[in-house]
Write a protein that holds these residues in place. Structure first.
Motif, PDB file in Angstrom:
ATOM      1  N   ARG A   1      31.068  35.375  43.503  1.00 35.95           N
ATOM      2  CA  ARG A   1      30.092  34.765  44.417  1.00 35.95           C
ATOM      3  C   ARG A   1      30.659  33.527  45.110  1.00 35.95           C
ATOM      4  N   LYS A   2      31.948  33.255  44.899  1.00 32.92           N
ATOM      5  CA  LYS A   2      32.646  32.146  45.558  1.00 32.92           C
ATOM      6  C   LYS A   2      31.991  30.790  45.253  1.00 32.92           C
ATOM      7  N   GLN A   3      31.653  30.609  43.983  1.00 31.95           N
ATOM      8  CA  GLN A   3      31.004  29.378  43.535  1.00 31.95           C
ATOM      9  C   GLN A   3      31.976  28.407  42.879  1.00 31.95           C
ATOM     10  N   VAL A   4      33.252  28.745  42.852  1.00 25.17           N
ATOM     11  CA  VAL A   4      34.280  27.857  42.319  1.00 25.17           C
ATOM     12  C   VAL A   4      35.419  27.776  43.336  1.00 25.17           C
ATOM     13  N   ALA A   5      36.286  26.761  43.162  1.00 27.68           N
ATOM     14  CA  ALA A   5      37.424  26.570  44.065  1.00 27.68           C
ATOM     15  C   ALA A   5      36.958  26.634  45.527  1.00 27.68           C
ATOM     16  N   THR A   6      37.542  27.521  46.332  1.00 25.13           N
ATOM     17  CA  THR A   6      37.105  27.748  47.714  1.00 25.13           C
ATOM     18  C   THR A   6      36.912  29.249  47.907  1.00 25.13           C
ATOM     19  N   PRO A   7      36.147  29.658  48.920  1.00 22.52           N
ATOM     20  CA  PRO A   7      35.988  31.096  49.161  1.00 22.52           C
ATOM     21  C   PRO A   7      37.319  31.825  49.304  1.00 22.52           C
ATOM     22  N   GLU A   8      38.265  31.222  50.024  1.00 26.46           N
ATOM     23  CA  GLU A   8      39.565  31.866  50.211  1.00 26.46           C
ATOM     24  C   GLU A   8      40.307  32.003  48.879  1.00 26.46           C
ATOM     25  N   LEU A   9      40.262  30.969  48.057  1.00 23.84           N
ATOM     26  CA  LEU A   9      40.947  31.027  46.766  1.00 23.84           C
ATOM     27  C   LEU A   9      40.263  32.023  45.832  1.00 23.84           C
ATOM     28  N   CYS A  10      38.955  32.151  45.939  1.00 22.02           N
ATOM     29  CA  CYS A  10      38.254  33.168  45.141  1.00 22.02           C
ATOM     30  C   CYS A  10      38.697  34.568  45.553  1.00 22.02           C
ATOM     31  N   ASP A  11      38.840  34.778  46.844  1.00 17.63           N
ATOM     32  CA  ASP A  11      39.334  36.075  47.326  1.00 17.63           C
ATOM     33  C   ASP A  11      40.741  36.337  46.800  1.00 17.63           C
ATOM     34  N   GLN A  12      41.576  35.302  46.774  1.00 16.60           N
ATOM     35  CA  GLN A  12      42.934  35.466  46.262  1.00 16.60           C
ATOM     36  C   GLN A  12      42.919  35.818  44.773  1.00 16.60           C
ATOM     37  N   MET A  13      42.031  35.188  44.020  1.00 17.65           N
ATOM     38  CA  MET A  13      41.942  35.492  42.593  1.00 17.65           C
ATOM     39  C   MET A  13      41.547  36.942  42.362  1.00 17.65           C
ATOM     40  N   ILE A  14      40.555  37.416  43.114  1.00 15.83           N
ATOM     41  CA  ILE A  14      40.112  38.799  42.949  1.00 15.83           C
ATOM     42  C   ILE A  14      41.216  39.770  43.352  1.00 15.83           C
ATOM     43  N   THR A  15      41.929  39.456  44.430  1.00 19.95           N
ATOM     44  CA  THR A  15      43.035  40.316  44.861  1.00 19.95           C
ATOM     45  C   THR A  15      44.101  40.423  43.779  1.00 19.95           C
ATOM     46  N   ILE A  16      44.413  39.310  43.136  1.00 22.93           N
ATOM     47  CA  ILE A  16      45.393  39.333  42.040  1.00 22.93           C
ATOM     48  C   ILE A  16      44.879  40.196  40.894  1.00 22.93           C
ATOM     49  N   LEU A  17      43.612  40.015  40.519  1.00 20.20           N
ATOM     50  CA  LEU A  17      43.057  40.760  39.382  1.00 20.20           C
ATOM     51  C   LEU A  17      42.963  42.262  39.667  1.00 20.20           C
ATOM     52  N   GLU A  18      42.856  42.624  40.934  1.00 22.96           N
ATOM     53  CA  GLU A  18      42.828  44.044  41.287  1.00 22.96           C
ATOM     54  C   GLU A  18      44.180  44.713  41.067  1.00 22.96           C
ATOM     55  N   GLN A  19      45.231  43.913  40.932  1.00 30.60           N
ATOM     56  CA  GLN A  19      46.583  44.455  40.791  1.00 30.60           C
ATOM     57  C   GLN A  19      47.073  44.474  39.339  1.00 30.60           C
ATOM     58  N   VAL A  20      46.216  44.101  38.393  1.00 36.14           N
ATOM     59  CA  VAL A  20      46.629  44.085  36.988  1.00 36.14           C
ATOM     60  C   VAL A  20      47.186  45.449  36.594  1.00 36.14           C
ATOM     61  N   GLU A  21      48.351  45.434  35.976  1.00 32.16           N
ATOM     62  CA  GLU A  21      49.073  46.671  35.671  1.00 32.16           C
ATOM     63  C   GLU A  21      48.495  47.429  34.481  1.00 32.16           C
ATOM     64  N   ASP A  22      47.860  46.735  33.561  1.00 35.25           N
ATOM     65  CA  ASP A  22      47.328  47.367  32.354  1.00 35.25           C
ATOM     66  C   ASP A  22      46.019  48.074  32.693  1.00 35.25           C
ATOM     67  N   THR A  23      46.047  49.398  32.698  1.00 34.28           N
ATOM     68  CA  THR A  23      44.862  50.181  33.068  1.00 34.28           C
ATOM     69  C   THR A  23      44.385  51.069  31.923  1.00 34.28           C
ATOM     70  N   LYS A  24      44.727  50.708  30.681  1.00 31.87           N
ATOM     71  CA  LYS A  24      44.420  51.564  29.546  1.00 31.87           C
ATOM     72  C   LYS A  24      43.032  51.350  28.956  1.00 31.87           C
ATOM     73  N   SER A  25      42.278  50.386  29.484  1.00 33.83           N
ATOM     74  CA  SER A  25      40.967  50.123  28.898  1.00 33.83           C
ATOM     75  C   SER A  25      39.846  50.372  29.908  1.00 33.83           C
ATOM     76  N   ILE A  26      39.306  49.361  30.579  1.00 29.49           N
ATOM     77  CA  ILE A  26      38.180  49.593  31.500  1.00 29.49           C
ATOM     78  C   ILE A  26      38.476  50.685  32.540  1.00 29.49           C
ATOM     79  N   PRO A  27      39.600  50.672  33.237  1.00 30.68           N
ATOM     80  CA  PRO A  27      39.797  51.678  34.293  1.00 30.68           C
ATOM     81  C   PRO A  27      40.121  53.076  33.790  1.00 30.68           C
TER      82      PRO A  27
END
Length: 298
Positions: free
Chosen positions: A203-229
């Motif tokens: 919801r972009k309630q921390v840091a800045t909206p742009e930095l929140c987008d960057q955080m989500i983009t990084i988390l979308e690239q996590v290599e470990d896909t053996k659990s939730i995905p």
């Protein structure tokens, strides 16, 4: 007695040879007409007695659609603690106290074992803080994590955790400090608090909206896909961070469920203790599929 769900009875190796669509169809048949609470309660009640599970899940479109089980129990965080470390780093970027394009000179004394690739880099390798951040999250690099802990400061990271209302999450040691772990100085999170942290980023309630987008983009690239995905429909986007120790397997993320062309994102954090890693991954994957099936309903 609750009948064991069809998917819950499948062996660990199922999924390697059976398409995800089959799992989804099976899950729809077992959860049709059930509430989210009924579906997840039926699932965790049929787990082995030695499996201790903590679950927190919530729709990002309607917060009343949620389920919590042992969600306020502190659990060993493993690498999921890297989420609040990431947040503190981004808050420093916002404050002008950290430049992600600045270069860090890696020394042999900083290298540590466990996951990651920095331990293989040459002494005095040049690595930007942006790359350190990506390595910490995408590849769960322990050396990168310890560099951030040492430079940001453990107290500052914990103060940031408290400042956003998380009262039970705590960073108590660096990665791979086995002596500290044996002495009981563990890092802790709760599933509810990891959802709260991820929701603030979403919801972009921390840091800045742009930095929140960057955080989500990084988390979308996590290599470990053996659990939730692991059992979700092919192409499902998950912004998440996993963690693994010999005694705990966890995953916390934002799952972008779809109903036709409509996104129905939800939060999900699951930790499993007391069973082998492969079994814990199966459990987390099945919880995620049940949640996806429920939240993706039109």
């Amino acid at each position: 007695m609750i009948d064991k769900p069809t998917v819950g009875g499948l062996k660990n190796k199922v999924g390697a040879s059976v398409p995800t669509l089959f799992f989804l169809l099976c899950m729809v048949s077992t959860t049709f007409g059930q509430t989210l609470s009924e579906s997840l309660t039926a699932f965790y009640q049929q787990l082995p007695q030695n499996a201790r599970i903590s679950i927190a899940t919530q729709s990002l479109l309607d917060s009343s659609q949620s389920f919590y089980y042992r969600a306020d129990e502190r659990v060993p965080s493993a690498s999921v603690i890297k989420l609040p470390i990431m947040l503190e780093a981004m808050e420093r970027v916002k404050a002008g106290m950290l430049d992600l394009d600045e270069i860090h000179i890696l020394t042999n004394s900083e290298k540590t074992g466990g996951s990651g690739v920095l331990k293989t880099y040459s002494h005095r390798s040049r690595v930007s803080y942006r790359d350190l951040l990506r390595l910490m999250l995408i590849y769960s690099d322990n050396t990168a994590t310890n560099i951030f802990i040492n430079e940001l400061g453990r107290d500052a990271i914990n103060q940031r955790i408290r400042s956003i209302g998380l009262t039970k999450t705590q960073l108590n040691r660096v990665m791979m400090d086995t002596l500290a772990a044996r002495q009981g100085r563990e890092n802790y999170v709760t599933t509810r608090e990891m959802n709260e942290l991820l929701e603030k980023i979403y919801r972009k309630q921390v840091a800045t909206p742009e930095l929140c987008d960057q955080m989500i983009t990084i988390l979308e690239q996590v290599e470990d896909t053996k659990s939730i995905p692991s059992l979700l429909p092919k192409g499902t986007v998950v912004a998440h961070k996993t963690g693994t120790l010999s005694y705990v397997r966890g995953d916390a993320g934002i799952v972008y469920a779809r109903s036709g062309n409509q996104l129905r994102p939800f939060l999900l954090s699951v930790f499993v203790e007391g069973v082998p890693t492969a079994e814990a991954e199966r459990i987390i994957g099945e919880v995620a599929l049940r949640c996806y099936t429920y939240f993706a309903q039109p």
